[in-house]
Design a protein around this motif. Structure first.
Motif, PDB file in Angstrom:
ATOM      1  N   ARG A  52       0.850  -1.198   0.000  1.00 25.99           N
ATOM      2  CA  ARG A  52       0.000   0.000   0.000  1.00 25.99           C
ATOM      3  C   ARG A  52       0.881   1.242   0.000  1.00 25.99           C
ATOM      4  O   ARG A  52       1.723   1.406   0.885  1.00 25.99           O
ATOM      5  N   PRO A  53       0.722   2.120  -1.007  1.00 31.37           N
ATOM      6  CA  PRO A  53       1.611   3.277  -1.087  1.00 31.37           C
ATOM      7  C   PRO A  53       1.347   4.280   0.034  1.00 31.37           C
ATOM      8  O   PRO A  53       0.232   4.366   0.550  1.00 31.37           O
ATOM      9  N   ILE A  54       2.392   5.026   0.381  1.00 32.96           N
ATOM     10  CA  ILE A  54       2.287   6.077   1.400  1.00 32.96           C
ATOM     11  C   ILE A  54       1.579   7.288   0.793  1.00 32.96           C
ATOM     12  O   ILE A  54       0.786   7.947   1.443  1.00 32.96           O
ATOM     13  N   GLU A  55       1.916   7.552  -0.465  1.00 26.83           N
ATOM     14  CA  GLU A  55       1.275   8.647  -1.199  1.00 26.83           C
ATOM     15  C   GLU A  55       1.044   8.200  -2.635  1.00 26.83           C
ATOM     16  O   GLU A  55       1.680   7.269  -3.115  1.00 26.83           O
ATOM     17  N   GLY A  56       0.175   8.927  -3.338  1.00 24.10           N
ATOM     18  CA  GLY A  56      -0.040   8.670  -4.749  1.00 24.10           C
ATOM     19  C   GLY A  56      -1.217   7.757  -5.004  1.00 24.10           C
ATOM     20  O   GLY A  56      -1.918   7.346  -4.072  1.00 24.10           O
ATOM     21  N   ALA A  57      -1.431   7.445  -6.285  1.00 27.22           N
ATOM     22  CA  ALA A  57      -2.597   6.643  -6.655  1.00 27.22           C
ATOM     23  C   ALA A  57      -2.274   5.698  -7.808  1.00 27.22           C
ATOM     24  O   ALA A  57      -1.395   5.968  -8.628  1.00 27.22           O
ATOM     25  N   ILE A  58      -2.984   4.589  -7.840  1.00 28.93           N
ATOM     26  CA  ILE A  58      -2.976   3.655  -8.969  1.00 28.93           C
ATOM     27  C   ILE A  58      -4.389   3.647  -9.540  1.00 28.93           C
ATOM     28  O   ILE A  58      -5.352   3.392  -8.806  1.00 28.93           O
ATOM     29  N   VAL A  59      -4.505   3.961 -10.833  1.00 31.26           N
ATOM     30  CA  VAL A  59      -5.816   4.073 -11.468  1.00 31.26           C
ATOM     31  C   VAL A  59      -5.812   3.224 -12.745  1.00 31.26           C
ATOM     32  O   VAL A  59      -4.906   3.364 -13.576  1.00 31.26           O
ATOM     33  N   VAL A  60      -6.805   2.337 -12.905  1.00 33.43           N
ATOM     34  CA  VAL A  60      -6.931   1.539 -14.120  1.00 33.43           C
ATOM     35  C   VAL A  60      -8.284   1.831 -14.762  1.00 33.43           C
ATOM     36  O   VAL A  60      -9.318   1.653 -14.121  1.00 33.43           O
ATOM     37  N   ASP A  61      -8.245   2.295 -16.007  1.00 36.63           N
ATOM     38  CA  ASP A  61      -9.472   2.633 -16.745  1.00 36.63           C
ATOM     39  C   ASP A  61     -10.404   3.502 -15.903  1.00 36.63           C
ATOM     40  O   ASP A  61     -11.617   3.266 -15.841  1.00 36.63           O
ATOM     41  N   GLY A  62      -9.826   4.475 -15.228  1.00 35.66           N
ATOM     42  CA  GLY A  62     -10.608   5.419 -14.454  1.00 35.66           C
ATOM     43  C   GLY A  62     -10.996   4.948 -13.058  1.00 35.66           C
ATOM     44  O   GLY A  62     -11.564   5.705 -12.278  1.00 35.66           O
ATOM     45  N   ARG A  63     -10.690   3.709 -12.736  1.00 36.91           N
ATOM     46  CA  ARG A  63     -11.052   3.160 -11.429  1.00 36.91           C
ATOM     47  C   ARG A  63      -9.849   3.282 -10.485  1.00 36.91           C
ATOM     48  O   ARG A  63      -8.765   2.769 -10.779  1.00 36.91           O
ATOM     49  N   VAL A  64     -10.047   3.964  -9.365  1.00 32.71           N
ATOM     50  CA  VAL A  64      -8.960   4.137  -8.392  1.00 32.71           C
ATOM     51  C   VAL A  64      -8.789   2.844  -7.604  1.00 32.71           C
ATOM     52  O   VAL A  64      -9.717   2.383  -6.933  1.00 32.71           O
ATOM     53  N   LEU A  65      -7.599   2.234  -7.699  1.00 36.55           N
ATOM     54  CA  LEU A  65      -7.329   0.977  -6.992  1.00 36.55           C
ATOM     55  C   LEU A  65      -6.548   1.221  -5.709  1.00 36.55           C
ATOM     56  O   LEU A  65      -6.729   0.531  -4.715  1.00 36.55           O
TER      57      LEU A  65
END
Ligand code: ATP
Ligand code: MG
Length: 236
Positions: A52-65
């Motif tokens: 799990r990241p401390i900061e930032g985001a992972i997004v696939v096809d507009g869906r925030v994971l």
């Protein structure tokens, strides 16, 4: 499309990734290139949801994971990870390994056979993992990762166990499989030839930071630093 947005991540309080961002367009292959210890496997673990990241985001096809208040469990991400050691279930044969996790017995058998065909392992369906070479295991692991029809496939150093002669051949096969399945893919490697020859986009990381992102031609012809020029063996 996979978006990696300003990812900061590590283990306990030790930062490994210090703000990495890039986008992988749908159906394309991005190679993450960097020296040992630069954080490549950690990045794949973050994308897969194992870290799990401390900061930032992972997004696939507009869906925030992954995000500030969001963490979708790995098994709900529709992301297939082929880990660095390409571990298979040792007590299941090749066909069962690929079919593992597929919903119905009927679909399982045919789907798994088609995938084995695709990775050039159809003749090995009844072999046990212990009877395969490193490269063959990796191809089976890839077939298994593709079996669930993931949105994104992550490959961690998939060819490091292969000798030079086989490597070129298996690289080509894997590239073809990914193209045919129109899979969005991230491949991690410390091998510049591999990154430059296979990828649509190359993302260079060093010490947890993005050094440069661009097409193989750009990275090779216009490296942003002397370090990178030496690393890819290009100009300067
Ligand atoms: P390689 O090319 O050797 O596979 P890599 O680029 O994949 O290297 P990572 O495995 O992401 O690098 O490791 C980055 C840093 O994080 C290293 O300094 C490593 O020691 C540290 N690290 C990796 N896994 C863990 C862990 N489980 N706990 C603590 N530190 C870790
Ligand atoms: Mg690694």
């Amino acid at each position: 499309e996979l978006q990696v947005r300003k990812i900061v991540a590590g283990y306990d309080s030790v930062p490994v990734l210090r703000g990495v961002s890039f986008t992988v367009p749908h159906g394309s292959l991005t190679a993450v290139l960097g020296p040992s210890g630069s954080g490549k496997s950690t990045l794949l673990r973050v994308i897969a949801g194992l870290n799990r990241p401390i900061e930032g985001a992972i997004v696939v096809d507009g869906r925030v994971l992954s995000g500030p208040r969001v963490h979708v469990a790995p098994e709900r991400r529709r992301i297939g990870l082929v880990p660095q050691d390409a571990a298979l279930f040792p007590h299941l044969d090749v066909l069962a390994n690929v079919g593992f996790g597929l919903p119905r017995a009927a679909r399982r058998a045919q789907g798994a056979r088609d995938l084995l065909e695709m990775v050039g392992m159809a003749d090995y369906a009844t072999r046990m993992p212990g009877e395969l070479s490193g490269g063959q295991r990796h191809r089976v692991a890839l077939a298994r990762a593709l079996a669930t029809e993931p949105d994104v496939v992550l490959l961690d150093e998939p060819f490091s166990a292969l000798d030079a002669a086989l490597r070129a051949e298996v690289r080509g096969q894997v590239r073809q499989v990914l193209r045919r399945a129109q899979t969005t893919a991230v491949l991690v490697t410390h091998d510049q030839d591999e990154a430059l020859s296979m990828a649509d986009q190359v993302v260079v990381v060093d010490e947890g930071r993005l050094v440069q992102a661009g097409s193989p031609a750009e990275i090779y012809a216009k490296p942003v630093s002397r370090w990178l020029a030496q690393f890819v063996g290009g100009a300067l």
